[in-house]
Scaffold this active site. Structure first.
Site, mmCIF file in Angstrom:
data_model
loop_
_atom_site.group_PDB
_atom_site.id
_atom_site.type_symbol
_atom_site.label_atom_id
_atom_site.label_comp_id
_atom_site.label_asym_id
_atom_site.label_seq_id
_atom_site.Cartn_x
_atom_site.Cartn_y
_atom_site.Cartn_z
ATOM 1 N N GLU A 175 46.135 33.077 40.242
ATOM 2 C CA GLU A 175 46.895 34.309 40.503
ATOM 3 C C GLU A 175 46.980 34.575 42.008
ATOM 4 O OE1 GLU A 175 45.678 37.582 37.944
ATOM 5 O OE2 GLU A 175 46.348 36.483 36.173
ATOM 6 N N GLU A 306 46.047 31.428 30.824
ATOM 7 C CA GLU A 306 45.486 32.715 30.379
ATOM 8 C C GLU A 306 46.493 33.360 29.433
ATOM 9 O OE1 GLU A 306 43.881 35.396 33.340
ATOM 10 O OE2 GLU A 306 43.149 33.717 34.538
HETATM 11 O O1 AHR Z 1 41.080 37.188 32.186
HETATM 12 C C1 AHR Z 1 40.824 38.285 32.996
HETATM 13 C C2 AHR Z 1 41.592 38.234 34.309
HETATM 14 O O2 AHR Z 1 42.956 38.333 34.057
HETATM 15 C C3 AHR Z 1 41.474 36.973 35.117
HETATM 16 O O3 AHR Z 1 40.334 36.958 35.905
HETATM 17 C C4 AHR Z 1 42.698 37.015 35.965
HETATM 18 O O4 AHR Z 1 43.142 35.728 36.319
HETATM 19 C C5 AHR Z 1 43.700 37.770 35.121
HETATM 20 O O5 AHR Z 1 44.311 38.774 35.824
#
Ligand code: AHR
Length: 505
Positions: A175, A306
């Site tokens: 990110e 994710e």
């Molecule tokens: O999964 C929780 C968080 O969500 C992670 O650390 C981040 O990459 C995303 O914003």
């Protein structure tokens, strides 16, 4: 009751469904690592070298293919050399992203690699771009994967590991548009090229480098990265700078500021959640379309590293620990995601649910020495036959399996199918909260025999498992399968997930 036909051509093979679409994610966040995977050698909870064995056993049954670590946002403030050597001598740090708590670095590189070995999973290590250096990341790759003799090899051997490990999946930042450095896409793409250059292939260990990619429908970010993939001056054989680019997409039922409870919700919240879950179809299609322009041969993978639901934390728990319960609603979010992943298997190389233990849409929840399997766990288990199978396209014909949710259309029937070594697996979800769905499986180009079914459902969408009631939502045999002239007919109860297995006759 809706009445649908699912046409499946058993002799027309689609792309392979990579097992890595069933990947996982473990961050130094709340009780995912500490208390979840890691209890330490002195714990009364049964462990091997500090790694919790009940969690390992539960996850091994899912055949988990890979595990992403150490973050997430944490990855960009993690300095790997703090997590090697004698544990009592490791420096501590503050986990500023998640709870502002002290991190003792007891779970580091060696512990993570030992965990992967116990799980039978491939490691996916996410390096630090936001606050790390090129040298630091380059040395981590050397430490892990180089044989023979070198400064990092000597350091690894001094810490008790003679042979290099094999590591394929390597994340370059996380990110970078947000917690990983608040960068512009252009700057992030330049850094990805620079870091990727120094993440070397040592010996025959070939890295699959994953550049930090977009969130949600940010197609411009993906385009900026795709414009930078070719590394013609790299080596004798031109290759891409990165072999994959990441994407993050979380399912919420409304705005970020009003995520709502994991267990207290109404039918409207439920339908909004399902419509949000199905948005991933258009989002993957959008990113894939952009990637096709720059990479028509599909050599670069889209890596959804994710995904999952994100609710308010459970009352009374640390807001920075992201601990949430997991209901039948979460299970149906997972099952509909998998149908969509299977459809996009040609471009989607990997997906990692966030996160495996005690955080967000987890597989298992622990409480002291107790462990419960979540409804989402059961979807992963019921679907594991799709891993590395050949996808079979499912055409759904229905007049009533659609409902309007705000400005979105929700398909209340979702399905996918695959075949592997003659074993056919068909997954079906009835997302309607109240109505059953009759489905005729119109199998063409072959036949299947020895069919059996399993079902995951519960009285209420809000039902979930807890230490005293671990089996409230658990798979049961499903034998409502009738052979007719039209095909195999089954009726899915409201809010249910069903798998049908058989062998090619
Ligand atoms: O999964 C929780 C968080 O969500 C992670 O650390 C981040 O990459 C995303 O914003």
């Amino acid at each position: 009751m809706s009445d649908s036909t699912a046409v499946i051509n058993l002799d027309i093979e689609g792309p392979t469904i990579s097992r890595h679409l069933y990947g996982h994610f473990a961050e130094h966040l709340g009780r995912c690592v500490y208390g979840g995977f890691w209890v330490g050698q002195d714990s009364p909870i049964p462990n091997e070298g500090g790694i919790r064995l009940d969690v390992v056993e539960a996850l091994r049954a899912l055949h988990i293919p890979n595990l992403r670590w150490p973050g997430g946002c944490f990855a960009d403030e993690y300095h790997w050399k703090d997590g090697i050597g004698p544990r009592e001598q490791r420096p501590t740090m503050v986990n500023t992203h998640w709870g502002d708590v002290e991190e003792n670095n007891h779970f580091g590189t060696h512990e993570f690699m030992a965990l992967c070995e116990l799980l039978g999973a491939e490691p996916y290590i996410n390096g630090n771009v936001g606050s790390g250096t090129v040298q630091e990341m380059s040395e981590w790759v050397e430490y892990l994967t180089r044989a023979g003799d070198s400064p990092m090899v000597r350091l690894r051997k001094a810490n008790g590991r003679q042979e290099p490990w094999r590591v394929k999946f390597w994340g370059i930042g996380n990110e970078t548009w947000g917690c990983g450095g608040n960068m512009r896409a252009e700057y992030s793409a330049d850094l990805a090229r620079q870091y990727a250059t120094y993440c070397r292939d040592h010996g025959d260990n070939k890295l699959y480098r994953i550049a930090s990619g977009a969130s949600d429908a940010d197609y411009k970010w993906t385009e900026t990265l795709m414009q930078q993939i070719s590394c013609f001056g790299c080596e004798a054989t031109p290759r891409n700078f990165f072999q994959g680019i990441s994407l993050h997409y979380y399912t919420l039922s409304g705005p970020w500021e009003a995520k709502g409870s994991a267990t207290v919700f109404d039918t409207d919240d439920y339908y909004r959640t399902m419509a949000a879950a199905q948005r991933i179809d258009r989002i993957i299609a959008g990113h894939s379309t952009v990637m096709d322009v720059y990479d028509p041969g599909r050599t670069v993978g889209l890596v959804l590293d994710e995904w999952g639901t994100w609710w308010d934390v459970e009352p009374g728990t640390n807001p920075g620990f992201l601990f949430q319960q997991n209901t039948l609603r979460d299970a149906l979010v997972a099952s509909t995601h998998f149908d969509i992943f299977h459809k996009h298997a040609a471009r989607l190389h990997m997906a990692n649910i966030a996160q495996t233990v005690n955080v967000l849409q987890a597989m298992v929840l622990t409480d002291g020495d107790a462990l419960v399997l979540t409804p989402t766990y059961h979807v992963f288990e019921m679907n594991k036959g799709h891993q590395d199978a050949t996808s079979l396209t499912v055409h759904l014909k229905s007049d009533r399996s659609r409902r309007t949710v705000g400005d979105a259309e929700l398909e209340t029937l979702s399905a996918s199918a695959s075949v592997k070594d003659g074993a056919v697996l068909i997954s079906l979800s009835n997302l309607d909260a109240e109505e059953p769905a009759r489905v005729t499986l119109d199998l063409r180009g072959g036949a299947i025999g020895g069919t059996t079914g399993r079902i995951l459902t519960a009285d209420k969408l809000q039902d979930h498992n807890a230490p005293g009631t671990p089996e409230t939502v658990a798979p049961r045999p499903f034998d409502d399968l009738r052979t007719t002239d039209q095909g195999l007919v089954l009726t899915l109860p409201p809010h249910s997930f069903v798998t049908v297995q058989g062998r090619l006759a």
